[in-house]
Design an enzyme around this catalytic site. Structure first.
Site, PDB file in Angstrom:
ATOM      1  N   GLN A 230       0.830  -1.198   0.000  1.00 57.31           N
ATOM      2  CA  GLN A 230       0.000   0.000   0.000  1.00 57.31           C
ATOM      3  C   GLN A 230       0.866   1.251   0.000  1.00 57.31           C
ATOM      4  O   GLN A 230       0.359   2.363  -0.161  1.00 57.31           O
ATOM      5  CB  GLN A 230      -0.900   0.019   1.240  1.00 57.31           C
ATOM      6  CG  GLN A 230      -1.869  -1.142   1.324  1.00 57.31           C
ATOM      7  CD  GLN A 230      -2.654  -1.134   2.621  1.00 57.31           C
ATOM      8  OE1 GLN A 230      -3.383  -0.186   2.907  1.00 57.31           O
ATOM      9  NE2 GLN A 230      -2.491  -2.170   3.428  1.00 57.31           N
ATOM     10  N   ASN A 231       2.167   1.079   0.191  1.00 59.20           N
ATOM     11  CA  ASN A 231       3.073   2.215   0.321  1.00 59.20           C
ATOM     12  C   ASN A 231       3.443   2.789  -1.042  1.00 59.20           C
ATOM     13  O   ASN A 231       3.569   2.059  -2.027  1.00 59.20           O
ATOM     14  CB  ASN A 231       4.334   1.794   1.073  1.00 59.20           C
ATOM     15  CG  ASN A 231       4.025   1.291   2.471  1.00 59.20           C
ATOM     16  OD1 ASN A 231       3.010   1.663   3.052  1.00 59.20           O
ATOM     17  ND2 ASN A 231       4.876   0.435   3.001  1.00 59.20           N
ATOM     18  N   VAL A 232       3.653   4.092  -1.071  1.00 61.90           N
ATOM     19  CA  VAL A 232       3.995   4.761  -2.326  1.00 61.90           C
ATOM     20  C   VAL A 232       5.484   5.088  -2.402  1.00 61.90           C
ATOM     21  O   VAL A 232       5.935   5.718  -3.363  1.00 61.90           O
ATOM     22  CB  VAL A 232       3.151   6.049  -2.514  1.00 61.90           C
ATOM     23  CG1 VAL A 232       1.682   5.705  -2.668  1.00 61.90           C
ATOM     24  CG2 VAL A 232       3.360   7.028  -1.369  1.00 61.90           C
TER      25      VAL A 232
ATOM     26  N   HIS B   6      -1.359   1.639  -4.385  1.00 62.88           N
ATOM     27  CA  HIS B   6      -1.801   3.036  -4.271  1.00 62.88           C
ATOM     28  C   HIS B   6      -0.917   4.019  -5.034  1.00 62.88           C
ATOM     29  O   HIS B   6      -0.977   5.218  -4.788  1.00 62.88           O
ATOM     30  CB  HIS B   6      -1.875   3.429  -2.790  1.00 62.88           C
ATOM     31  CG  HIS B   6      -2.899   2.658  -2.027  1.00 62.88           C
ATOM     32  ND1 HIS B   6      -2.864   2.481  -0.662  1.00 62.88           N
ATOM     33  CD2 HIS B   6      -4.000   1.978  -2.461  1.00 62.88           C
ATOM     34  CE1 HIS B   6      -3.901   1.756  -0.277  1.00 62.88           C
ATOM     35  NE2 HIS B   6      -4.597   1.429  -1.358  1.00 62.88           N
TER      36      HIS B   6
ATOM     37  N   GLY C 158       2.695  -4.514   9.031  1.00 64.48           N
ATOM     38  CA  GLY C 158       2.554  -3.084   9.282  1.00 64.48           C
ATOM     39  C   GLY C 158       1.346  -2.429   8.651  1.00 64.48           C
ATOM     40  O   GLY C 158       1.455  -1.321   8.120  1.00 64.48           O
TER      41      GLY C 158
ATOM     42  N   SER D 253      -3.003  -1.599   9.190  1.00 65.32           N
ATOM     43  CA  SER D 253      -4.127  -1.575  10.130  1.00 65.32           C
ATOM     44  C   SER D 253      -5.248  -2.512   9.725  1.00 65.32           C
ATOM     45  O   SER D 253      -6.157  -2.772  10.497  1.00 65.32           O
ATOM     46  CB  SER D 253      -4.690  -0.153  10.225  1.00 65.32           C
ATOM     47  OG  SER D 253      -5.239   0.246   8.973  1.00 65.32           O
TER      48      SER D 253
END
Length: 230
Positions: free
Chosen positions: A86-88, A104, A169, A171
């Site tokens: 999900q990290n950019v 993302h 890491g 949620s």
């Protein structure tokens, strides 16, 4: 060769100094999320949005992959590995991982506002007047709230084929990414690494929770998997 799929969220990059997506008060770097991460925000104040992502992009050059990112690279010597993040940021790439799907978007890319297929690598500031080959303004290559997630179908297919799933890491509250766990094979072992896990041990079959930050928990899981299956 077993296939390991790794789902990563903001927690793994937070240890490198990259702030998580939003603070407990719902703000991101002091901004309302919709001001800087939505088509409406872009329409209302493109200069603010460009400045926001310019600062995020510049920050990448002052941080480094941590032991969590680095440990994942070792798995590629023994397993077929896919990372869905999900990290950019580009910390997985810089650590040495090779098969990465960014759900993302990516800070180090920009795209045309006219033709989303026109995507460019970008390491400097993005300013008003920076145009694509079709003379349209460029925007950050980020999936904003209210936009489709172009890589979702690919991520679902990757997750469906996992023999082992590792979640790090996150949620498990940001959809549609949080739903990917539901596509795994029924018998596939699932490892959930997070200092404050949001799911419980009996949430899924074959789930193992490691209540550690990524730099500690990931090397432990990597060592365990290599000893068990390699």
């Amino acid at each position: 060769m077993k296939k390991i799929v790794i789902l990563t969220g903001a927690g793994i990059s937070a240890e490198s100094g990259i702030n998580t997506f939003r603070d407990s008060n719902g703000l991101w770097e002091g901004h309302d999320i919709m001001e800087v991460a939505s088509p409406i925000g872009w329409h209302n104040n493109p200069n603010l949005v460009l400045d926001f992502y310019n600062k995020r992009r510049a920050q990448l050059f002052n941080v480094q992959p941590n032991n969590g990112h680095k440990a994942l690279v070792q798995l590629e010597d023994y397993f077929q590995v896919d990372i869905v993040t999900q990290n950019v940021d580009d910390l997985h790439e810089r650590a040495g991982s090779t098969n990465i799907t960014h759900l993302h978007g990516e800070l180090l890319k920009v795209r045309s506002t006219l033709d989303e297929r026109l995507i460019y690598k970008w390491t400097k500031d993005l300013n008003p007047g920076d145009l694509c080959v079709k003379n349209s303004q460029l925007r950050p290559h980020i999936v904003w709230f209210g936009e489709e997630v172009p890589m979702l179908d690919k991520a679902v297919e990757i997750t469906r084929n996992a023999d082992i799933l590792i979640i790090i890491g996150t949620s498990m509250q940001v959809y549609p990414a949080a739903n990917l766990i539901n596509y795994t094979k029924t018998a596939a072992p699932i490892y959930f690494i997070d200092p404050k896990p949001s799911i419980t041990q009996n949430s899924f079959q074959n789930l193992k929770i490691i209540s550690e930050k990524a730099s500690i928990g990931v090397p432990k899981v990597v060592t365990e998997l290599i000893e068990m299956f390699a």
